[in-house]
Design a protein around this motif. Structure first.
Motif, short mmCIF file in Angstrom:
data_model
loop_
_atom_site.label_atom_id
_atom_site.label_comp_id
_atom_site.label_asym_id
_atom_site.label_seq_id
_atom_site.Cartn_x
_atom_site.Cartn_y
_atom_site.Cartn_z
N ILE A 107 32.48 44.54 38.24
CA ILE A 107 33.57 43.36 38.06
C ILE A 107 32.71 42.33 38.18
CG2 ILE A 107 34.03 43.07 40.71
CD1 ILE A 107 36.37 42.91 37.41
N SER A 108 31.41 42.12 38.89
CA SER A 108 30.68 41.09 38.84
C SER A 108 29.77 40.86 37.45
CB SER A 108 29.58 41.20 40.01
OG SER A 108 30.22 41.07 41.32
N LEU A 109 29.39 41.85 37.08
CA LEU A 109 28.80 41.86 35.42
C LEU A 109 29.89 41.32 34.70
CD1 LEU A 109 26.51 42.29 33.51
CD2 LEU A 109 27.19 44.96 33.53
N ALA A 110 31.05 41.74 34.73
CA ALA A 110 32.00 41.52 33.55
C ALA A 110 32.47 39.81 33.70
CB ALA A 110 33.39 42.23 34.00
N LEU A 111 32.54 39.48 35.15
CA LEU A 111 32.87 38.07 35.44
C LEU A 111 31.44 37.17 34.97
CD1 LEU A 111 34.35 38.08 39.13
CD2 LEU A 111 35.54 37.68 36.88
N ALA A 112 30.29 37.80 35.00
CA ALA A 112 29.43 36.86 34.68
C ALA A 112 29.26 36.75 33.10
CB ALA A 112 27.94 37.45 34.93
N LYS A 113 29.60 37.64 32.41
CA LYS A 113 29.72 37.70 30.91
C LYS A 113 30.90 36.94 30.39
CE LYS A 113 27.94 40.79 28.30
NZ LYS A 113 26.75 40.37 28.02
N THR A 114 31.91 37.07 31.33
CA THR A 114 33.12 36.13 30.80
C THR A 114 33.00 34.82 30.99
OG1 THR A 114 34.59 38.03 31.45
CG2 THR A 114 35.58 35.85 31.36
N PHE A 115 32.37 34.41 32.14
CA PHE A 115 32.11 32.88 32.26
C PHE A 115 30.99 32.40 31.20
CE2 PHE A 115 32.72 33.15 37.29
CZ PHE A 115 33.90 33.43 36.82
N ASN A 116 29.89 33.26 30.88
CA ASN A 116 29.05 32.92 29.79
C ASN A 116 29.73 32.70 28.28
OD1 ASN A 116 26.88 32.82 31.39
ND2 ASN A 116 26.40 35.10 30.73
N ILE A 117 30.84 33.62 28.08
CA ILE A 117 31.61 33.22 26.84
C ILE A 117 32.55 32.16 26.87
CG2 ILE A 117 33.69 34.25 25.47
CD1 ILE A 117 32.44 37.19 26.21
N LEU A 118 33.20 31.94 28.14
CA LEU A 118 34.00 30.64 28.25
C LEU A 118 33.12 29.49 27.97
CD1 LEU A 118 36.19 31.61 30.99
CD2 LEU A 118 36.85 31.73 28.76
N GLY A 122 33.32 26.40 24.64
CA GLY A 122 33.82 25.45 25.10
C GLY A 122 34.90 25.14 26.11
N GLU A 123 35.19 26.30 26.52
CA GLU A 123 36.10 26.54 27.65
C GLU A 123 35.70 26.49 29.26
OE1 GLU A 123 39.35 26.07 26.92
OE2 GLU A 123 39.34 26.73 24.92
N GLU A 124 34.60 25.89 29.54
CA GLU A 124 33.91 25.88 30.72
C GLU A 124 34.83 25.37 31.95
OE1 GLU A 124 32.16 22.28 28.60
OE2 GLU A 124 32.70 24.36 28.29
N ASN A 125 35.78 24.22 31.23
CA ASN A 125 36.74 23.74 32.40
C ASN A 125 37.63 24.78 33.00
OD1 ASN A 125 35.39 21.23 32.06
ND2 ASN A 125 37.23 20.68 30.35
N ALA A 126 37.68 25.94 32.35
CA ALA A 126 38.88 27.01 32.84
C ALA A 126 38.21 27.64 34.06
CB ALA A 126 39.05 28.12 31.50
N ILE A 127 36.88 27.42 34.06
CA ILE A 127 36.18 28.18 35.35
C ILE A 127 36.46 27.46 36.54
CG2 ILE A 127 33.87 29.25 36.15
CD1 ILE A 127 33.18 29.09 33.11
N SER A 128 37.01 27.92 37.47
CA SER A 128 37.47 27.09 38.77
C SER A 128 36.30 27.18 39.69
CB SER A 128 38.69 27.73 39.27
OG SER A 128 38.65 29.03 40.06
N LYS A 129 36.40 26.31 40.58
CA LYS A 129 35.57 26.42 41.66
C LYS A 129 35.74 27.69 42.71
CE LYS A 129 34.02 23.88 45.82
NZ LYS A 129 34.50 22.77 46.73
#
Length: 350
Positions: A107-118, A122-129
């Protein structure tokens, strides 16, 4: 029709099925992926939430036309995931009190790659603190833990730490990730071992993780040498007749695609894999939609069409996921089965 077009057909057939099993209602389980809603209503496995990576990839590649809907599905999927997180940062897999190395690594690997794609979309604002804090907490746990029997899980943890380092450079997760990958490669015997032996499915999964790291520009010389050693093993053995230690009947295609034009004998190893009468899309049941559809997405992305070797893919027709939990192990899952396996291995019982 070339290989890339054939893979895309399967992805387009499977994507609606993945979206169908995600809960989008305004309930406590909003965002949860249910491989079998009739049997899984009482508990949700953290690994199912890897489905958000496929949605992010589909968004980037314009396979989901409604951008707002895709972002909402990713948001709700990740929000639900962090409801499952244990206090120590790990994630559960089969019971609510699981401490699962596998779930935490994948799940950590999937999140890291999901955040990279976001970020790329241009959807970096979707990534919350809160998401970043949750991922960091899991990585802090992973860097201190090891899986020395199922090396595909150790490679997943190493890849997660390396790929997520760009978000948390002050923690030097890259260092801990590289240590894990070095352990995996040190144990290589041509193949990457699983339960002290050869398993085509899971060793090919390890190859994909090494490919992810290579494409990010890390450990490239070491990884190329390792991938070439793996190619040589595949080419010099009739691997379909070797006993798989974990009884897999599939192989992950992506790693072979990544290294096909980057390693010695890469194209030959890819051609041999494509010629096997085995499952190369690995979408046998609805669970695989969550945990493996994105692997086919990345294989599509990494296809090299020189030469355009053919591929045997079956029509997408997954079965309902029936569950694989061995309940006798549940008390030990609270400790962490990876720790028990490590103890048994160190004492030469395993």
């Amino acid at each position: 029709m070339n290989r890339r077009e054939k893979i895309l057909i399967i992805i387009k057939e499977a994507l609606p099925a993945l979206l169908k099993i995600q809960d989008i209602s305004d309930s406590e389980t909003k965002g949860c992926f249910y491989p079998n809603i009739k049997t899984d209503a009482d508990y949700c496995n953290a690994r199912w939430q890897e489905g958000v990576l496929t949605i992010a990839w589909a968004l980037k590649n314009n396979l989901i036309k409604n951008r707002a809907e895709a972002i909402n599905r990713i948001n709700s999927g990740i929000n639900f995931l962090f409801k499952l997180q244990n206090k120590n940062g790990s994630f559960p897999e089969y019971t609510k009190k699981d401490v699962s190395f596998a779930a935490s690594a994948f799940i950590s690997l999937a999140l890291a790659k999901t955040f990279n794609i976001l970020y790329e979309s241009g959807e970096e604002n979707a990534i919350s603190k809160e998401w970043m804090e949750g991922l960091k907490k899991c990585l802090m746990w992973l860097k201190k833990e090891d899986e020395i029997v199922y090396y595909n899980q150790e490679s997943a943890a190493g890849a997660a730490l390396i790929l997520a380092d760009r978000f948390f450079q002050e923690e030097n997760f890259k260092h801990y990730g590289e240590e894990k990958i070095e352990k995996v490669i040190e144990k290589q015997k041509g193949y990457y071992p699983e339960k002290k032996g050869f398993d085509l499915g899971y060793s090919s999964l390890t190859l994909e993780h090494l490919g992810f790291i290579y494409l990010e520009g890390h450990m490239q010389e070491t990884i190329i040498k390792s991938a070439e050693k793996y190619n040589e093993f595949i080419l010099s053995n009739d691997v379909t007749k070797l006993k798989n230690t974990r009884n897999t009947k599939w192989a992950i295609l992506d790693g072979f695609e990544i290294f096909s034009n980057k390693t010695r004998n890469g194209k030959e190893a890819l051609k041999k894999i494509l010629g096997f009468d085995i499952n190369l899309d690995h979408l046998e049941d609805n669970l695989n939609l969550c945990t493996d559809l994105y692997r086919l997405c990345f294989a599509y992305e990494h296809v090299t069409l020189m030469p355009d070797y053919n591929i045997k893919l079956k029509r997408f027709n997954p079965k309902d996921y029936k569950g694989r939990n061995i309940k006798l192990l549940n008390p030990f899952r609270r400790i962490g089965l990876h720790r028990i396996r490590r103890f048994l291995t160190m004492t030469k019982v395993f």
